[in-house]
Design a protein around this motif. Structure first.
Motif, PDB file in Angstrom:
ATOM      1  N   ASN A   1       6.586  -1.442 -11.349  1.00  0.00           N
ATOM      2  CA  ASN A   1       7.865  -0.727 -11.444  1.00  0.00           C
ATOM      3  C   ASN A   1       9.079  -1.568 -11.060  1.00  0.00           C
ATOM      4  O   ASN A   1      10.207  -1.095 -11.112  1.00  0.00           O
ATOM      5  CB  ASN A   1       7.833   0.561 -10.617  1.00  0.00           C
ATOM      6  CG  ASN A   1       7.688   0.322  -9.130  1.00  0.00           C
ATOM      7  OD1 ASN A   1       7.882  -0.784  -8.643  1.00  0.00           O
ATOM      8  ND2 ASN A   1       7.335   1.364  -8.405  1.00  0.00           N
ATOM      9  N   GLY A   2       8.872  -2.823 -10.631  1.00  0.00           N
ATOM     10  CA  GLY A   2       9.977  -3.721 -10.319  1.00  0.00           C
ATOM     11  C   GLY A   2      10.625  -3.502  -8.959  1.00  0.00           C
ATOM     12  O   GLY A   2      11.591  -4.174  -8.618  1.00  0.00           O
ATOM     13  N   ALA A   3      10.115  -2.545  -8.167  1.00  0.00           N
ATOM     14  CA  ALA A   3      10.695  -2.273  -6.853  1.00  0.00           C
ATOM     15  C   ALA A   3      10.402  -3.434  -5.907  1.00  0.00           C
ATOM     16  O   ALA A   3       9.303  -3.970  -5.893  1.00  0.00           O
ATOM     17  CB  ALA A   3      10.110  -0.981  -6.286  1.00  0.00           C
ATOM     18  N   THR A   4      11.433  -3.812  -5.130  1.00  0.00           N
ATOM     19  CA  THR A   4      11.228  -4.879  -4.145  1.00  0.00           C
ATOM     20  C   THR A   4      11.278  -4.281  -2.744  1.00  0.00           C
ATOM     21  O   THR A   4      11.968  -3.290  -2.501  1.00  0.00           O
ATOM     22  CB  THR A   4      12.298  -5.982  -4.259  1.00  0.00           C
ATOM     23  OG1 THR A   4      13.570  -5.419  -4.013  1.00  0.00           O
ATOM     24  CG2 THR A   4      12.264  -6.648  -5.613  1.00  0.00           C
ATOM     25  N   MET A   5      10.541  -4.898  -1.849  1.00  0.00           N
ATOM     26  CA  MET A   5      10.535  -4.476  -0.449  1.00  0.00           C
ATOM     27  C   MET A   5      10.269  -5.696   0.412  1.00  0.00           C
ATOM     28  O   MET A   5       9.689  -6.677  -0.050  1.00  0.00           O
ATOM     29  CB  MET A   5       9.528  -3.366  -0.198  1.00  0.00           C
ATOM     30  CG  MET A   5       8.107  -3.621  -0.649  1.00  0.00           C
ATOM     31  SD  MET A   5       7.363  -2.163  -1.358  1.00  0.00           S
ATOM     32  CE  MET A   5       7.381  -2.595  -3.091  1.00  0.00           C
ATOM     33  N   THR A   6      10.711  -5.611   1.654  1.00  0.00           N
ATOM     34  CA  THR A   6      10.509  -6.701   2.601  1.00  0.00           C
ATOM     35  C   THR A   6       9.753  -6.167   3.811  1.00  0.00           C
ATOM     36  O   THR A   6      10.123  -5.129   4.372  1.00  0.00           O
ATOM     37  CB  THR A   6      11.856  -7.306   3.046  1.00  0.00           C
ATOM     38  OG1 THR A   6      12.560  -7.745   1.882  1.00  0.00           O
ATOM     39  CG2 THR A   6      11.636  -8.476   3.987  1.00  0.00           C
ATOM     40  N   TYR A   7       8.702  -6.870   4.188  1.00  0.00           N
ATOM     41  CA  TYR A   7       7.895  -6.496   5.349  1.00  0.00           C
ATOM     42  C   TYR A   7       7.716  -7.706   6.250  1.00  0.00           C
ATOM     43  O   TYR A   7       7.664  -8.834   5.782  1.00  0.00           O
ATOM     44  CB  TYR A   7       6.502  -6.024   4.927  1.00  0.00           C
ATOM     45  CG  TYR A   7       6.472  -4.762   4.113  1.00  0.00           C
ATOM     46  CD1 TYR A   7       6.921  -3.561   4.630  1.00  0.00           C
ATOM     47  CD2 TYR A   7       5.975  -4.770   2.818  1.00  0.00           C
ATOM     48  CE1 TYR A   7       6.883  -2.397   3.886  1.00  0.00           C
ATOM     49  CE2 TYR A   7       5.926  -3.613   2.068  1.00  0.00           C
ATOM     50  CZ  TYR A   7       6.388  -2.423   2.601  1.00  0.00           C
ATOM     51  OH  TYR A   7       6.352  -1.275   1.869  1.00  0.00           O
ATOM     52  N   GLN A   8       7.584  -7.434   7.545  1.00  0.00           N
ATOM     53  CA  GLN A   8       7.160  -8.464   8.483  1.00  0.00           C
ATOM     54  C   GLN A   8       5.750  -8.116   8.908  1.00  0.00           C
ATOM     55  O   GLN A   8       5.473  -6.967   9.255  1.00  0.00           O
ATOM     56  CB  GLN A   8       8.080  -8.545   9.705  1.00  0.00           C
ATOM     57  CG  GLN A   8       7.652  -9.662  10.647  1.00  0.00           C
ATOM     58  CD  GLN A   8       8.576  -9.840  11.849  1.00  0.00           C
ATOM     59  OE1 GLN A   8       9.322  -8.952  12.208  1.00  0.00           O
ATOM     60  NE2 GLN A   8       8.495 -11.001  12.457  1.00  0.00           N
ATOM     61  N   LEU A   9       4.853  -9.088   8.880  1.00  0.00           N
ATOM     62  CA  LEU A   9       3.462  -8.872   9.256  1.00  0.00           C
ATOM     63  C   LEU A   9       3.322  -9.088  10.758  1.00  0.00           C
ATOM     64  O   LEU A   9       3.566 -10.194  11.241  1.00  0.00           O
ATOM     65  CB  LEU A   9       2.546  -9.823   8.495  1.00  0.00           C
ATOM     66  CG  LEU A   9       2.221  -9.457   7.045  1.00  0.00           C
ATOM     67  CD1 LEU A   9       3.443  -9.294   6.178  1.00  0.00           C
ATOM     68  CD2 LEU A   9       1.273 -10.444   6.441  1.00  0.00           C
ATOM     69  N   VAL A  10       2.972  -8.036  11.484  1.00  0.00           N
ATOM     70  CA  VAL A  10       2.903  -8.082  12.952  1.00  0.00           C
ATOM     71  C   VAL A  10       1.554  -7.538  13.421  1.00  0.00           C
ATOM     72  O   VAL A  10       0.754  -7.052  12.631  1.00  0.00           O
ATOM     73  CB  VAL A  10       4.059  -7.259  13.584  1.00  0.00           C
ATOM     74  CG1 VAL A  10       5.408  -7.870  13.245  1.00  0.00           C
ATOM     75  CG2 VAL A  10       4.008  -5.805  13.157  1.00  0.00           C
ATOM     76  N   SER A  11       1.327  -7.582  14.736  1.00  0.00           N
ATOM     77  CA  SER A  11       0.090  -7.035  15.304  1.00  0.00           C
ATOM     78  C   SER A  11       0.074  -5.515  15.137  1.00  0.00           C
ATOM     79  O   SER A  11       1.106  -4.894  14.896  1.00  0.00           O
ATOM     80  CB  SER A  11      -0.010  -7.384  16.784  1.00  0.00           C
ATOM     81  OG  SER A  11       0.975  -6.674  17.504  1.00  0.00           O
ATOM     82  N   GLU A  12      -1.106  -4.920  15.294  1.00  0.00           N
ATOM     83  CA  GLU A  12      -1.237  -3.469  15.116  1.00  0.00           C
ATOM     84  C   GLU A  12      -0.330  -2.677  16.050  1.00  0.00           C
ATOM     85  O   GLU A  12       0.230  -1.670  15.657  1.00  0.00           O
ATOM     86  CB  GLU A  12      -2.686  -3.044  15.359  1.00  0.00           C
ATOM     87  CG  GLU A  12      -3.610  -3.396  14.215  1.00  0.00           C
ATOM     88  CD  GLU A  12      -5.020  -2.912  14.476  1.00  0.00           C
ATOM     89  OE1 GLU A  12      -5.687  -3.463  15.364  1.00  0.00           O
ATOM     90  OE2 GLU A  12      -5.431  -1.967  13.789  1.00  0.00           O
ATOM     91  N   THR A  13      -0.189  -3.139  17.292  1.00  0.00           N
ATOM     92  CA  THR A  13       0.608  -2.383  18.251  1.00  0.00           C
ATOM     93  C   THR A  13       2.105  -2.499  17.994  1.00  0.00           C
ATOM     94  O   THR A  13       2.866  -1.657  18.448  1.00  0.00           O
ATOM     95  CB  THR A  13       0.311  -2.822  19.706  1.00  0.00           C
ATOM     96  OG1 THR A  13       0.502  -4.226  19.806  1.00  0.00           O
ATOM     97  CG2 THR A  13      -1.105  -2.448  20.105  1.00  0.00           C
ATOM     98  N   GLU A  14       2.536  -3.522  17.276  1.00  0.00           N
ATOM     99  CA  GLU A  14       3.954  -3.678  16.953  1.00  0.00           C
ATOM    100  C   GLU A  14       4.332  -3.019  15.630  1.00  0.00           C
ATOM    101  O   GLU A  14       5.511  -2.885  15.326  1.00  0.00           O
ATOM    102  CB  GLU A  14       4.323  -5.161  16.856  1.00  0.00           C
ATOM    103  CG  GLU A  14       4.499  -5.855  18.163  1.00  0.00           C
ATOM    104  CD  GLU A  14       5.042  -7.254  17.971  1.00  0.00           C
ATOM    105  OE1 GLU A  14       6.269  -7.414  17.952  1.00  0.00           O
ATOM    106  OE2 GLU A  14       4.232  -8.184  17.852  1.00  0.00           O
TER     107      GLU A  14
END
Length: 157
Positions: A99-112
């Motif tokens: 669908n062309g949607a963009t998103m930004t994520y930061q990969l962190v520990s489970e508790t964060e």
């Protein structure tokens, strides 16, 4: 021994702050509740006293668990990390190919992990599918809604 978990400086500071709060204010509040219940008379038939003692046990368990988490926590030196591949603590801009949607994520520990602030657990299906990939790579990821394909647009710290 517990698994080593990697954290941001902000994440470790948050854990230390919570532990401090539990050891100071939390313990003081529970001691106060026990003292108030004890003042009400016969301890053998005092449900309020029993509840306060049980709360104390749960509180101490929570403190012990948090101390264990901190003992196995490691701070990642982001300055020495390779920005050419997706790793823990990477900020990744991805595009949904369908669908062309963009998103930004930061990969962190489970508790964060906190989806509202764009932080996802490195153990989540999306993060697992992105780890080790480079800019321009496409990743087919199995999510609860089925297979999705994402293209990695940018990797940063």
């Amino acid at each position: 021994m517990a698994d080593v978990t990697y954290y941001t400086k902000e994440g470790i500071d948050k854990l230390k702050e919570e532990l401090h709060h539990l050891k100071t204010e939390g313990r003081a509040n529970i001691a106060k509740a026990i003292a108030e219940a004890r003042d009400k008379g016969d301890l053998s038939e005092n449900a309020e006293y029993d509840a306060a003692k049980e709360a104390q046990g749960l509180h101490e368990t929570k403190i012990a668990k948090l101390e264990g988490t901190l003992a196995s926590a490691r701070l990642i030196d982001e300055s020495k990390m390779d920005n050419s591949k997706v790793l823990a603590l990477s900020k990744v801009m991805i595009k949904n190919v369908k669908n062309g949607a963009t998103m930004t994520y930061q990969l962190v520990s489970e508790t964060e992990a906190d989806l509202k602030s764009g932080k996802i657990s490195v153990k989540s299906p999306i993060a697992k599918g992105l780890l080790g990939k480079s800019v321009g790579d496409k990743a087919q990821i199995e999510v609860p809604a089925g297979k999705m394909e994402f293209e990695i647009l940018e990797i940063s710290r």
